[in-house]
Design a protein around this motif. Structure first.
Motif, PDB file in Angstrom:
ATOM      1  N   THR A 215     -35.945 -31.020 -16.450  1.00 27.90           N
ATOM      2  CA  THR A 215     -35.657 -30.403 -17.744  1.00 27.90           C
ATOM      3  C   THR A 215     -35.170 -31.432 -18.755  1.00 27.90           C
ATOM      4  O   THR A 215     -35.556 -31.393 -19.924  1.00 27.90           O
ATOM      5  N   PHE A 216     -34.310 -32.345 -18.340  1.00 25.06           N
ATOM      6  CA  PHE A 216     -33.747 -33.342 -19.244  1.00 25.06           C
ATOM      7  C   PHE A 216     -34.161 -34.752 -18.826  1.00 25.06           C
ATOM      8  O   PHE A 216     -34.207 -35.063 -17.635  1.00 25.06           O
ATOM      9  N   LYS A 217     -34.398 -35.597 -19.820  1.00 22.61           N
ATOM     10  CA  LYS A 217     -34.811 -36.968 -19.551  1.00 22.61           C
ATOM     11  C   LYS A 217     -33.633 -37.874 -19.215  1.00 22.61           C
ATOM     12  O   LYS A 217     -33.757 -38.782 -18.393  1.00 22.61           O
ATOM     13  N   SER A 218     -32.503 -37.657 -19.894  1.00 21.05           N
ATOM     14  CA  SER A 218     -31.395 -38.596 -19.735  1.00 21.05           C
ATOM     15  C   SER A 218     -30.035 -37.931 -19.589  1.00 21.05           C
ATOM     16  O   SER A 218     -29.034 -38.629 -19.433  1.00 21.05           O
ATOM     17  N   THR A 219     -29.973 -36.609 -19.644  1.00 19.31           N
ATOM     18  CA  THR A 219     -28.698 -35.894 -19.541  1.00 19.31           C
ATOM     19  C   THR A 219     -28.498 -35.437 -18.105  1.00 19.31           C
ATOM     20  O   THR A 219     -29.220 -34.567 -17.621  1.00 19.31           O
ATOM     21  N   PRO A 220     -27.509 -35.990 -17.391  1.00 19.42           N
ATOM     22  CA  PRO A 220     -27.368 -35.678 -15.968  1.00 19.42           C
ATOM     23  C   PRO A 220     -26.549 -34.417 -15.718  1.00 19.42           C
ATOM     24  O   PRO A 220     -25.853 -33.907 -16.601  1.00 19.42           O
ATOM     25  N   LEU A 221     -26.609 -33.943 -14.493  1.00 17.03           N
ATOM     26  CA  LEU A 221     -25.708 -32.890 -14.043  1.00 17.03           C
ATOM     27  C   LEU A 221     -24.309 -33.471 -13.870  1.00 17.03           C
ATOM     28  O   LEU A 221     -24.146 -34.637 -13.511  1.00 17.03           O
ATOM     29  N   CYS A 222     -23.304 -32.665 -14.099  1.00 11.65           N
ATOM     30  CA  CYS A 222     -21.923 -33.109 -13.934  1.00 11.65           C
ATOM     31  C   CYS A 222     -21.570 -33.198 -12.450  1.00 11.65           C
ATOM     32  O   CYS A 222     -21.932 -32.319 -11.660  1.00 11.65           O
ATOM     33  N   THR A 223     -20.824 -34.233 -12.094  1.00  9.74           N
ATOM     34  CA  THR A 223     -20.378 -34.390 -10.713  1.00  9.74           C
ATOM     35  C   THR A 223     -18.867 -34.496 -10.585  1.00  9.74           C
ATOM     36  O   THR A 223     -18.351 -34.568  -9.471  1.00  9.74           O
ATOM     37  N   ALA A 224     -18.140 -34.519 -11.706  1.00  3.60           N
ATOM     38  CA  ALA A 224     -16.682 -34.612 -11.654  1.00  3.60           C
ATOM     39  C   ALA A 224     -16.086 -34.046 -12.925  1.00  3.60           C
ATOM     40  O   ALA A 224     -16.666 -34.187 -14.019  1.00  3.60           O
ATOM     41  N   ALA A 225     -14.935 -33.380 -12.804  1.00  5.05           N
ATOM     42  CA  ALA A 225     -14.222 -32.877 -13.977  1.00  5.05           C
ATOM     43  C   ALA A 225     -13.823 -34.055 -14.862  1.00  5.05           C
ATOM     44  O   ALA A 225     -13.369 -35.092 -14.374  1.00  5.05           O
ATOM     45  N   GLY A 226     -14.009 -33.900 -16.150  1.00  3.43           N
ATOM     46  CA  GLY A 226     -13.693 -34.960 -17.088  1.00  3.43           C
ATOM     47  C   GLY A 226     -14.873 -35.842 -17.426  1.00  3.43           C
ATOM     48  O   GLY A 226     -14.807 -36.625 -18.376  1.00  3.43           O
ATOM     49  N   GLN A 227     -15.964 -35.738 -16.655  1.00  2.00           N
ATOM     50  CA  GLN A 227     -17.169 -36.505 -16.953  1.00  2.00           C
ATOM     51  C   GLN A 227     -17.757 -36.027 -18.272  1.00  2.00           C
ATOM     52  O   GLN A 227     -17.860 -34.827 -18.533  1.00  2.00           O
ATOM     53  N   ARG A 228     -18.164 -36.954 -19.125  1.00  3.71           N
ATOM     54  CA  ARG A 228     -18.691 -36.605 -20.441  1.00  3.71           C
ATOM     55  C   ARG A 228     -20.211 -36.769 -20.501  1.00  3.71           C
ATOM     56  O   ARG A 228     -20.806 -37.534 -19.751  1.00  3.71           O
ATOM     57  N   GLY A 229     -20.809 -36.012 -21.412  1.00  2.80           N
ATOM     58  CA  GLY A 229     -22.233 -36.133 -21.664  1.00  2.80           C
ATOM     59  C   GLY A 229     -23.111 -35.561 -20.579  1.00  2.80           C
ATOM     60  O   GLY A 229     -24.274 -35.943 -20.444  1.00  2.80           O
ATOM     61  N   CYS A 230     -22.594 -34.611 -19.820  1.00  5.49           N
ATOM     62  CA  CYS A 230     -23.332 -34.051 -18.687  1.00  5.49           C
ATOM     63  C   CYS A 230     -23.455 -32.534 -18.819  1.00  5.49           C
ATOM     64  O   CYS A 230     -22.915 -31.922 -19.732  1.00  5.49           O
ATOM     65  N   VAL A 231     -24.180 -31.944 -17.872  1.00  2.84           N
ATOM     66  CA  VAL A 231     -24.537 -30.523 -17.916  1.00  2.84           C
ATOM     67  C   VAL A 231     -23.952 -29.778 -16.725  1.00  2.84           C
ATOM     68  O   VAL A 231     -24.044 -30.245 -15.585  1.00  2.84           O
ATOM     69  N   VAL A 232     -23.372 -28.616 -16.998  1.00  2.80           N
ATOM     70  CA  VAL A 232     -22.974 -27.654 -15.968  1.00  2.80           C
ATOM     71  C   VAL A 232     -23.971 -26.498 -16.012  1.00  2.80           C
ATOM     72  O   VAL A 232     -24.113 -25.828 -17.041  1.00  2.80           O
ATOM     73  N   SER A 233     -24.694 -26.295 -14.928  1.00  2.00           N
ATOM     74  CA  SER A 233     -25.723 -25.252 -14.899  1.00  2.00           C
ATOM     75  C   SER A 233     -25.826 -24.667 -13.501  1.00  2.00           C
ATOM     76  O   SER A 233     -25.681 -25.382 -12.498  1.00  2.00           O
ATOM     77  N   TYR A 234     -26.085 -23.380 -13.434  1.00  3.72           N
ATOM     78  CA  TYR A 234     -26.246 -22.681 -12.163  1.00  3.72           C
ATOM     79  C   TYR A 234     -26.767 -21.289 -12.441  1.00  3.72           C
ATOM     80  O   TYR A 234     -26.682 -20.783 -13.572  1.00  3.72           O
TER      81      TYR A 234
END
Length: 377
Positions: A215-234
């Motif tokens: 879905t996204f080319k450069s925006t990753p899924l989040c793996t830690a609280a406080g991580q910036r520029g990432c996606v939370v999806s479920y």
């Protein structure tokens, strides 16, 4: 609230819209005017009205409180509500009705950690269901809705004046925000401002075992609280009831891909984690097993209840399947309920391929709010 209409609309609409990229809509609304915003900071509206809430524990009803906006939050939130409109036609008008309920139950609490912005947009309505099912090309309706969302986002960027922001959406709202991230954020200056994207209730696809791609080319899924520029999806499913092959939510359409799952209570982890939930107890939508008896102590004293540990969730990725598995924790002698709702009902049946779509935002809402707090720090 007609949130149950969202999956049916999305299933039919997705096939119609996905045939080719939507054409840019040139008649989008202009969002310089405050009356086109459902929520704005510092204003009396759907996101500033105190939400009366009672804690519900194993010992029964506890303390009462009211959710209120924060005085000076460090981040801004931009919210796109799900399919709620029952207006005539394929696109809603800009008169606010059901939209207030969606904002109150899904977004208003975020005002405690961020400045709330929620545009009124001409979303695809329930009437688009029949149109898409009959083969009508509804790309023009999608263009109208997305054109408004994009126009509102550009106005929002002007209002933020460089402050970090969080995107929040659900279902149709998440669908529009997915496209917004791809079109308006990835590879552009806005990417440096995006602290977080919370977009449950609509499949984000990633290659199996990967955090980005699909879905996204450069925006990753989040793996830690406080991580910036990432996606939370479920997307949510009840335990022991995984998405069947071809399910609308939770099943990727191609081998080698899976549906992203980021557990808001345990980013980057796969085990069970207790969820911090907020439930609206006055819903009239059908629930498996009949109406919920929230406590042996009787009727809830407030419209909203908060439960911590009533529900646990864990991420599951199994081939093309990807979903947030939810279970209710039943304790002998407990005074709280042993049931929650969330399934989508239609014609007297619950649709297995849509999971617990109506619980996507409620079940981990407290955890989602804490994720916004974390990026604000």
């Amino acid at each position: 609230m007609s949130l149950l209409l969202a999956p049916l609309l999305l299933g039919a609409a997705q096939a119609s819209v996905a045939a080719s990229p939507p054409v840019t809509n040139s008649s989008a609304l202009g969002y310089a005017y405050d009356n086109l915003w459902l929520c704005l900071p510092g204003r009396s509206d759907s996101c500033s009205t105190p939400l009366a809430t009672t804690a519900l524990t194993r010992q029964g009803y506890g303390s009462n409180g009211q959710a209120r906006p924060a005085a000076s939050p460090k981040v801004d939130c931009f919210y796109i509500y799900p399919t709620v409109s029952q207006d005539r036609g394929l696109n809603s008008d800009v008169s606010v009705n059901e939209e207030r309920s969606a904002a109150a139950s899904q977004f208003a609490r975020f005002a405690g950690v961020c400045r709330p912005f929620a545009p009124i947009y001409r979303q695809m309505t329930a009437s688009a269901i029949g149109a898409a099912a009959l083969g009508q090309d509804i790309r023009p309706a999608f263009n109208v809705a997305y054109g408004d969302v994009r126009s509102a986002f550009r106005s929002f960027l002007g209002r933020t004046r460089g402050r970090p922001f969080v995107l929040v959406g659900h279902s149709q709202g998440s669908w529009h925000l997915q496209k917004l991230i791809a079109d308006e954020i990835e590879g552009k200056p806005a990417a440096r401002q995006m602290a977080l994207a919370i977009i449950p209730g609509y499949n984000v696809l990633v290659p199996a075992g990967k955090l980005v791609g699909g879905t996204f080319k450069s925006t990753p899924l989040c793996t830690a609280a406080g991580q910036r520029g990432c996606v939370v999806s479920y997307v949510s499913y009840r335990t022991n009831n995984p998405p069947p092959p071809g399910a609308l939510f939770g099943y990727a359409p191609a081998a080698g891909m899976t549906v992203a799952c980021t557990n808001p209570a345990a980013l980057g982890r796969r085990g069970w984690a207790d969820l911090d939930s907020y439930w609206y107890t006055r819903l009239t939508t059908a629930v498996p097993g009949g109406p919920i008896r929230w406590s042996t102590e009787g009727t809830p004293p407030t419209p909203f209840l908060r439960t911590e540990g009533l529900v646990s969730g864990r991420c599951v990725n199994d081939g093309q399947r990807g979903y947030l598995e939810l279970r209710t924790n039943v304790t002998p002698g407990a005074k709280w309920t042993d049931r929650i709702g969330g399934e989508v009902g239609l014609g007297g049946f619950f649709i297995p391929g849509w999971g617990m779509h109506l619980a996507d935002m409620s079940a981990p809402q407290g955890d989602l709010i804490r994720l916004v707090e974390a990026v604000a720090r």
